[in-house]
Design an enzyme around this catalytic site. Structure first.
Site, short mmCIF file in Angstrom:
data_model
loop_
_atom_site.label_atom_id
_atom_site.label_comp_id
_atom_site.label_asym_id
_atom_site.label_seq_id
_atom_site.Cartn_x
_atom_site.Cartn_y
_atom_site.Cartn_z
N LYS B 76 1.01 -1.28 0.05
CA LYS B 76 -0.14 0.16 0.04
C LYS B 76 0.92 1.20 -0.10
O LYS B 76 1.84 1.19 0.54
CB LYS B 76 -0.93 -0.08 1.29
CG LYS B 76 -2.03 1.07 1.49
CD LYS B 76 -2.73 1.10 2.55
CE LYS B 76 -3.94 2.22 2.55
NZ LYS B 76 -4.69 2.07 3.90
N SER B 151 -9.74 2.10 3.10
CA SER B 151 -8.87 3.01 2.25
C SER B 151 -7.82 2.20 1.42
O SER B 151 -7.20 2.46 0.40
CB SER B 151 -7.96 4.08 2.95
OG SER B 151 -7.29 3.18 3.93
N SER B 175 -10.10 -0.15 7.47
CA SER B 175 -9.34 -0.18 6.01
C SER B 175 -8.76 -1.24 5.31
O SER B 175 -8.29 -1.09 4.27
CB SER B 175 -8.49 1.32 5.90
OG SER B 175 -9.08 2.24 6.01
#
Lengths: 95, 482
Positions: B76, B151, B175
């Protein structure tokens, strides 16, 4: 608590973040809605409850006061917007 | 080739069936082909990846082995990668190339992984739909009009589309688990303090926790085994040995007691998701688990408390982005205040600014006690609810999300309706507990997830239950990928 436009501008100033004048009314509504959500917390009496510090009650660790990192100033300043002679440059502050 | 799990890739690499270069080249060409429409990656580092793949192949040929030697993954774009741009989904860090690695990145590198690139995300991890990325929204591989969740939506979409077998993610209010549920993959948020936050760009420091996302619980166990552990560089890291997550995957479920919170199975939950959960409960019962109702009376205060704590900590954390030392700086600032205000005003997107304003408000003089202090007390009540429940049961089962993936644009006009998406995931963050989302059905051809929340440091048991569930179901094998 309803947030008015002056409060939005005051918060934006405190946070040093410029906001689009056309968006101030929108932020006021959105902030008011989020704070209304937060105010649901008032339904519970928490006068005898301690605030949480760490979920597993860990305490701050201490270590010996020794140098662990070398001088990495040049490496760090390579990614700075503007530097000179080892200093970070900003617009003139003192006349 | 792209359908292979991490466990299968390890086997193929060890047996010489294929090389790391072969699998990495295959996946990189797949990313080239699929990413333009999916937008799961912000950066793809093909050259560096192939160099690392060749290194891994050479090391293996020379007799070396490490747990994930030559296995391709993606990080990420919130994890700092030395020499590779780390944007955090923001214009503020559009050109930020960190001079150091996050601990998670270092640990996975030491285990031998090859990083193919950095995945898309809501700006500074603030969002539940990936619509808040400066680099454009991510499209859910299950439906071109659907969000992937957020997210960590880029990580979830990349795994779902089989562009990469596993990714790192972070979870502040859901997330990892919510996008895993929306994209039909497995994702675990460990206990707060289990995975180092060093070099993981901070959003809400008392809630943020990194974890793995992959197709299966077994792959999550393989990744978490390497990611977890004490780190001197993170003051909230817990000094405690890491359990053997892989070794206990096949443990029996006889005698497992699972709690069903009565607050979770109410009218707010999609009927079809409730039916999928009932079917999953029946599968677990067949393997020896028993179920009882539990009460989490303060559950409904999770979202209100979260939307005080998270913005407050965000406003504090993001004050470091000032246009002086790194990151975006506005053109021609008139004076220092103008430099701060315009660099931040132009560098941050709308949701980030909204949360900074809310956070500044709830921390300002006269309001601190009513909001932040109150929310931290509510956290203790929520935590005590779980503590009481765990006296009766080993873990809690419920939905990950109230609905399947919603449509792009559906919730973007109203922040509060967007925030309510995280109603089932936020409590674990507030209490610091581990939670896993496991694919458990399809609703209108969209995947949905079952969430298991365990007591502190019971990641091994959560992965074990998820793995056993995946031995008798095939939801985790379903993919929209061709």
């Amino acid at each position: 608590m309803a947030v008015d436009e002056d409060t939005v501008r005051a918060m934006a100033h405190l946070a040093r973040v410029q906001i689009d004048p056309d968006r101030v009314a929108g932020y006021a509504t959105e902030m008011s809605n989020v704070l209304a959500l937060a105010e649901q917390m008032e339904e519970v009496d928490t006068s005898d409850v301690e605030p949480m510090a760490h979920p597993t009650h860990a305490v701050q660790r201490l270590r010996d006061d020794v140098v662990l990192e070398g001088n990495e100033r040049e490496q760090f300043q390579e990614i700075a917007p503007e530097t000179n002679d080892g200093y970070y440059l900003v617009p003139q502050v003192i006349e | 080739m792209h359908d292979k799990t991490i466990a299968r890739i390890r086997h193929g690499l060890a047996s010489g069936e294929f090389s790391s270069r072969e699998i990495c080249e295959h996946l990189l060409s797949r990313i080239d082909q699929l990413n333009p429409s999916c937008n799961a990656f912000i950066s793809v580092s093909s050259e560096l990846a192939l160099q690392h793949a060749d290194d891994a192949d050479k090391r293996r040929a020379a007799g070396a082995d490490s747990p994930l030697l030559g296995v391709p993954i993606a990080h990420k774009d919130i994890f700092c990668t030395n020499g590779v741009r780390t944007s955090c989904g923001s214009r503020m860090l559009e050109n930020f190339v960190p001079p150091y690695n996050a601990t998670v990145v270092d640990k996975l590198s030491q285990a031998g992984v090859v990083c193919l690139g950095k995945t898309n995300m809501d700006e500074f991890a603030m969002g539940s739909s990936n619509e808040n990325s400066y680099f454009g929204n991510v499209v859910n591989p299950w439906g071109s009009n659907r969000v992937p969740g957020g997210s960590s939506g880029g990580s979830a979409a990349a795994v779902a589309a089989r562009m990469v077998p596993g990714c790192t993610g972070t979870d502040t209010g859901g997330s990892i688990r919510q996008p895993a549920s929306f994209c039909g993959i497995t994702g675990i948020k460990p206990t707060y303090g289990r995975v180092s936050r060093y070099g993981m760009i901070a959003f809400a420091s008392s809630l943020d926790q990194g974890g793995p996302m992959a197709a299966t619980a077994e792959d999550c166990a393989l990744l978490l085994q390497e990611m977890a552990g004490f780190d001197e560089k993170d003051s909230t890291s817990i000094d405690r040995p890491v359990d053997d997550y892989c070794g206990s995957l096949n443990d029996a479920l006889d005698g497992l007691k699972v709690g069903l919170p009565k607050q979770y199975f109410t009218e707010g939950l999609d009927n079809n998701i409730a039916a999928s959960l009932q079917a999953s409960i029946a599968e677990l019962e067949k393997m020896g688990a028993s179920f009882v109702e539990v009460d989490l009376p303060n559950q409904h205060l999770s979202v209100p408390a979260y939307y005080v704590v998270a913005p407050a900590e965000c406003s504090s954390n993001l004050s470091r982005f000032d246009g002086v030392r790194y990151g975006y700086r506005c053109d021609n600032p008139a004076d220092l205040e103008d430099l701060y205000k315009r660099s931040r005003g132009e560098g941050f997107g709308r949701e980030v600014k909204r949360r900074i304003l809310i956070g500044t408000y709830v921390l300002s003089a006269g309001y601190f006690d009513a909001y932040y202090l109150k929310a931290q007390k509510i956290r203790n009540l929520i935590s005590e609810d779980f503590t009481s429940a765990f006296k009766e049961v080993d873990m809690i089962l419920g939905p990950t999300t109230p609905t399947p993936a919603f449509k792009i644009g559906e919730n973007s006009a109203d922040p509060v309706s967007m925030y309510l998406n995280d109603i089932y995931t936020i409590p674990a963050n507030l209490a610091g507990l581990p939670g896993i989302s496991v694919p458990c059905g399809l609703v209108d051809d969209l995947p949905v997830g079952m969430q298991l929340v365990g007591n502190y440091f019971t990641e091994a048991r959560l992965l074990n239950v998820a793995h056993r569930f995946q031995q008798v179901t095939d939801w985790h094998l379903k993919s929209p990928a061709k």
